[in-house]
Design an enzyme around this catalytic site. Structure first.
Site, PDB file in Angstrom:
ATOM      1  CG  HIS A   1      -1.953   0.978   1.317  1.00 11.52           C
ATOM      2  ND1 HIS A   1      -1.719   2.305   1.619  1.00 11.52           N
ATOM      3  CD2 HIS A   1      -3.297   0.872   1.144  1.00 11.52           C
ATOM      4  CE1 HIS A   1      -2.871   2.962   1.634  1.00 11.52           C
ATOM      5  NE2 HIS A   1      -3.838   2.121   1.342  1.00 11.52           N
TER       6      HIS A   1
ATOM      7  CG  ASP B   1       0.285  -2.456   6.232  1.00 15.43           C
ATOM      8  OD1 ASP B   1      -0.664  -2.633   7.022  1.00 15.43           O
ATOM      9  OD2 ASP B   1       0.158  -1.858   5.142  1.00 15.43           O
TER      10      ASP B   1
ATOM     11  CD  GLN C   1      -6.705  -4.765   3.554  1.00 20.06           C
ATOM     12  OE1 GLN C   1      -7.612  -5.587   3.508  1.00 20.06           O
ATOM     13  NE2 GLN C   1      -6.941  -3.468   3.442  1.00 20.06           N
TER      14      GLN C   1
ATOM     15  CE  LYS D   1      -7.484  -0.560   5.784  1.00 21.82           C
ATOM     16  NZ  LYS D   1      -8.450  -0.207   4.735  1.00 21.82           N
TER      17      LYS D   1
ATOM     18  CB  CYS E   1      -3.660   3.265  -1.701  1.00 20.27           C
ATOM     19  SG  CYS E   1      -4.751   4.662  -1.414  1.00 20.27           S
TER      20      CYS E   1
END
Length: 417
Positions: free
Chosen positions: A134, A211, A214, A237, A375
Site C-alpha cells: 500500500h 503492515d 488487511q 478494518k 493505493c
C-alpha cells in the site's frame, strides 16, 4: 437468504451467518431499491452493535479526559481506555502494554516508525519493501530516504501475486537496514510468509516493520511468534471505529526512538531549559487521545474473540472458493492475484469495461465494491492496468451475495458485449 453455516471436524454447525448478520444493523437496508450487498470490507468493515453500544455508553456515562482527572468520570474513562489497550495487547500477544501505542491508523503508525528510525539511516542504506505494498508502506520510507540518503529497494512479485522469494534473497544484503512488508495484500489478498522473512532479516540485524491492516480482520497475528520489531493495524478494518490505529513496537526500540509529536501527555517535565519525555507508551501519544475510539476497538476485539475463529476462516474460504468458481462464468473476466494462500479478496478486470463503470453499475444493483488503484500504483503498473474492481468479503457475507455479485457481472458483461 442462503445459510452459510460451517461445520467443524465433528460435523457440528459452529457458525451461523444469519445470527452474525443481525449483529450488524447497517446490513439491513436497501441501496437503489435493492438489498445491500456490502463487498468493500477491505476498505472499511462494518461495525457490530457491540461496538456502537460501547462507544455510545462511553459518551453517555463516562466521557472525560484520561489519566489526570481527579474525579470519578476521569477514573472511569481512564479505566476503559487502558482496558482497551490491554485487549489489544492480548489480541497481538504482545509482551506488555508499554509496547502498544495508539495512533490514528496504520498510516500514522508507519510514519511514526519511519521518522523514529531516520536517525539510524545514512547514505547507502537500503529499505526493502515489495511491489504489493500500500502507498502507506512506500511513501513514508521514500520521504525518509530523501532526508537521509538511504534508498528504497522494491522486491518483485510473481504474476500469481506472491512475493518473489528469489529476489528477496538477492536483495536482502549488507546494506539492508529496514524490511517493511505487508502481512496481507489489500489488492491481491495474498498472505505473505512473513515469519521466515523476518527470521532471515533479523539474522542480519535488519529492523522489521509489518503492515497488518488487511490481516487482522481475518486472523490473529502473534507478534512474539512472528518476531517482528513493529506491527501496525487500523481499527476500522477489523470491525472497529475509524480514527484509531495500533502500533506494536518492541520496547527497547521504542525507548531508543525520539517522540513523533510534541505536546501534552508525552512529557515528563517541561521547562524552557529542557523537556524530558514520558515513559512508554505515552511518550508517543501527544495530546488528547482517541478515547471513545479506543473503547470501540476494545469492544470489536471482544466481539471477535466471542466468535469461533476456525469457523470464520472456513466460512470466508467458502466465499472465496465460490467466487473463484463463478468467475469462470463471466466472459472476459480475469482475476488479478491467484496466490494459493489468500484472504477472501478478489481483484479483477473484465475485457472492454473500465473498473469504475463496473463499480457504478454494480451500485445500481445494490452491490458495493471498490474500484481504482487501491493505493497500490506500483502493483497496478506491474500488472499493466490502470486499476481493478475489487470485491472483498467478510464473515457476515453469504454465498447468496456471492451469487448476486456474479449474476450482476454477467448482466453487465452481456450489456456491453
Amino acid at each position: 437468504m442462503t445459510d452459510l453455516s460451517v461445520a467443524n471436524k465433528a460435523g457440528r454447525a459452529t457458525f451461523d451467518v444469519e445470527a452474525v448478520r443481525r449483529d450488524f444493523p447497517i446490513l439491513d437496508q436497501q441501496i437503489n431499491g435493492k438489498a445491500l450487498v456490502y463487498l468493500d470490507n477491505g476498505a472499511s468493515a462494518q461495525k457490530p452493535i457491540a461496538v456502537l453500544d460501547a462507544m455510545d455508553r462511553y459518551y453517555r456515562e463516562m466521557h472525560s479526559n484520561v489519566h489526570r482527572g481527579a474525579h470519578t468520570l476521569g477514573d472511569r474513562a481512564t479505566s476503559a481506555f487502558e482496558g482497551a489497550r490491554e485487549k489489544v495487547r492480548g489480541f497481538l500477544n504482545a509482551g506488555s502494554t508499554r509496547e502498544i501505542i495508539w495512533t490514528r491508523g496504520t498510516t500514522e503508525a508507519i510514519n511514526l516508525v519511519a521518522n523514529g528510525l531516520a536517525a539510524r539511516l545514512k547514505p547507502g542504506d537500503e529499505i526493502l519493501v515489495s511491489h504489493m505494498e500500500h502507498h502507506a508502506n512506500i511513501v513514508p520510507w521514500q520521504m525518509i530516504a530523501e532526508r537521509t540518503g538511504a534508498k528504497v529497494v522494491p522486491m518483485q512479485v510473481t504474476p500469481q501475486g506472491e512475493l518473489d522469494l528469489d529476489t528477496f534473497n538477492s536483495l536482502l544484503g549488507e546494506h539492508t537496514r529496514v524490511l517493511a512488508l505487508t502481512h496481507v495484500s489489500n489488492v491481491l489478498g495474498t498472505i505473505n510468509p512473513v515469519a521466515p522473512l523476518i527470521e532471515q532479516a533479523k539474522a542480519r540485524g535488519v529492523i522489521t516493520v509489518i503492515d497488518g491492516a488487511q490481516a487482522v480482520p481475518h486472523f490473529k497475528p502473534d507478534v512474539q511468534a512472528l518476531g517482528c520489531d513493529f506491527y501496525m493495524f487500523s481499527g476500522h478494518k477489523m470491525f472497529g471505529p475509524t480514527g484509531i490505529g495500533v502500533l506494536y513496537g518492541k520496547a527497547q526500540l521504542l525507548e531508543e526512538m525520539p517522540p513523533y509529536q510534541g505536546g501534552g501527555e508525552m512529557i515528563e517535565r517541561v521547562s524552557f531549559e529542557r523537556t524530558t519525555w514520558n515513559t512508554l507508551p505515552y511518550k508517543f501519544e501527544a495530546g488528547t487521545p482517541p478515547i471513545a475510539e479506543a473503547v470501540g476497538l476494545g469492544a470489536a476485539i471482544d466481539y471477535l474473540d466471542g466468535l469461533d475463529r476456525a469457523s470464520i476462516e472456513l466460512a470466508e474460504n467458502a466465499l472465496l472458493a465460490r467466487a473463484n468458481e463463478l468467475a469462470k462464468t463471466v466472459p472476459g473476466m480475469e482475476i488479478i492475484g491467484t496466490a494459493e494462500n489468500k484472504v477472501p479478496v478478489m481483484s479483477f478486470k473484465i475485457a472492454g469495461l473500465h473498473p469504475s463503470d463496473i463499480g457504478t453499475l454494480l451500485d445500481q444493483q445494490g452491490i458495493e465494491i471498490r474500484t481504482g488503484h487501491h493505493c497500490a500504483m506500483p502493483l497496478m503498473d506491474f500488472y499493466g492496468v490502470p486499476g481493478t474492481a475489487r470485491a472483498s468479503f467478510a464473515f457476515y457475507n453469504t454465498l447468496e451475495e456471492v451469487e448476486q455479485l456474479f449474476t450482476a457481472l454477467q448482466k453487465i458483461q452481456r450489456l456491453f458485449a
